[in-house]
Structure formats: C-alpha cells, structure tokens
Design an enzyme around this catalytic site. Structure first.
Site, PDB file in Angstrom:
ATOM      1  N   LYS A   1       0.817  -1.206   0.000  1.00 37.29           N
ATOM      2  CA  LYS A   1       0.000   0.000   0.000  1.00 37.29           C
ATOM      3  C   LYS A   1       0.855   1.262   0.000  1.00 37.29           C
ATOM      4  CE  LYS A   1      -1.765   3.449   2.518  1.00 37.29           C
ATOM      5  NZ  LYS A   1      -1.271   4.182   3.693  1.00 37.29           N
TER       6      LYS A   1
ATOM      7  N   ASP B   1      -6.106   0.979   0.904  1.00 37.76           N
ATOM      8  CA  ASP B   1      -6.060   1.230   2.347  1.00 37.76           C
ATOM      9  C   ASP B   1      -7.404   0.845   2.950  1.00 37.76           C
ATOM     10  OD1 ASP B   1      -7.818   3.120   1.541  1.00 37.76           O
ATOM     11  OD2 ASP B   1      -6.832   4.800   2.501  1.00 37.76           O
TER      12      ASP B   1
END
Length: 218
Positions: free
Chosen positions: A121, A139
């Site tokens: 991420k 996320d």
DNA sequence: CTCCCGATAT
DNA sequence: ATATCAGGAG
C-alpha cells in the site's frame, strides 16, 4: 458484484462529489512522502501532518534520522501510535537509503517494498503520488468502499481487492479514482456512519439498501 | 494469525 | 467504553 456500466457510474459520481481529491499527507519531496505514509499506518492524516510539521523541521535527510538515538526518534513520533515499530523502521530505512540507494527514493513498487516498513500500500502511494506511476493503493477506505459498493467480493484480501480494481478501472484513471475513493470513504461513506440516506449511489449499493432496511425495521 | 499503540469520534 | 484511523512484520 456491480456491472461494468454500474462501476463507471460510480466513478463518474466520485468525480462529481470529489473533483479535487488528492493526497492529504503534507510532504515537500519523495523522501518526506515515504516517511509520512509509513507513519500513517492505523492513524489519521490529520495527526500525521501535526507530527510531521515539527519532524520535517528537525530531520531533513536519512543521515539526520540515524544521527539520533532510537529513543529520541520514538519520542518525536510517539503521539502517532505504533511508534516503536515505526521509529525502528525509519532508521533501518534510512540506513538502506544511504548504503544501497545513494540517498534516492526508488520509483517502482517492487523497489519500494524492499524498504523496511514499506508494504504494498505504501509503495503504491509513493510510486503514484511522487512519481506518477499508475497504481491503486488499497487502504482501509478503499477496501471498505470496494466491498460495500460491490467492486469486489466481501471475502477478498487487499491483494485481491487491488487486482479487482485494476481489472475494472481503466489504467489512466487508477490514481485519480484511488484518491476519490479515499475521499468518498473518509468524508461520506464512513466506517461508522455511511450516510446512506443522502448517498447518490444508494440505488445500486447492496450494503446501503440492507442498511436502510434494517433501520426501517427498527 | 497476532502484535504493535496513541488520538479521536461515536 | 468501544471502534476506527491512508498497515506492516513476524
């Protein structure tokens, strides 16, 4: 699961609701962005910006971060939470920047994830925001929105969510959409209060309809 | 899977 | 009081 047409309607709506969605982590260069995103794990952007304001005054380079004792860096970021892991990773990452990367932040996800404390991420955010590489960083917001709206399956893990989104969204819209989904999740379809009654996507949202029904029954 | 973890919203 | 917050590593 939504049809392709429904997904594009969602993307259009995201664009109308949040036309100027952007990265809200303050940073002046790629290295500061790496630090800010690393610090943002399980913590709000607002709090990260509050801490990095002073942090980036004190620490400018990887050398600065390893010049102080670990305990001092821990205290400087303590209010962020998870501060021991984060402080340790920042110092390890700084060493790697100096020893192996000549002080230059890598531009690709594959290189970025080799840095301590940088996962898929974070790598996607840095590659996308700092270097313009098409990417969708999954996320907590992107995952929640994707599942509620039906962009992917409920049981998908973050890797599967990212794959589903990349498959269903045109590559040249990955980065924009990613930011718009975060804004949609952060300011409208929140974890605790989705605001379904005022949602323009309610008519195609399975979760939203379920929620409204539950509320009506009570 | 568990652990790391303080600040804020609900 | 509890849930959530731009997750990652062991």
């Amino acid at each position: 699961m939504l049809t392709k047409k429904e997904i594009h309607h969602c993307l259009d709506t995201f664009g109308e609701m949040f036309p100027d969605a952007h990265c809200e982590l303050n940073h002046a260069n790629p290295f500061e962005l790496v630090i800010a995103v690393l610090l943002s794990a399980q913590c709000t952007d607002v709090l990260v910006n509050k801490v990095t304001k002073g942090l980036f005054e004190k620490y400018k380079t990887p050398e600065d971060y390893i010049a102080v004792p670990l305990e001092e860096l821990e205290q400087d970021i303590r209010s962020i939470g998870l501060y021991r892991n984060k402080a340790k990773n920042i110092q390890k990452l700084s060493h790697m920047m100096i020893d192996e990367l000549n002080g230059i932040v890598p531009e690709t996800q594959d290189e970025l994830v080799k840095l301590p404390g940088v996962g898929r991420k974070t790598a996607n955010v840095v590659a996308s925001v700092a270097f313009g590489v098409p990417a969708i960083a999954v996320d907590t917001h992107v995952e929640r929105i994707s599942k509620r709206l039906g962009f992917c399956r409920w049981k998908d893990n973050v890797t599967e969510v990212e794959a589903a989104l990349m498959k269903k969204i045109p590559m040249d819209e990955w980065s924009v959409t990613h930011h718009r989904m975060i804004f949609f999740g952060r300011y409208h379809c929140k974890a605790q209060s989705p605001n379904c009654p005022e949602c323009p996507l309610l008519n195609l949202c399975r979760e939203g309809k379920k929620r409204m029904k539950r509320k009506a029954g009570a």
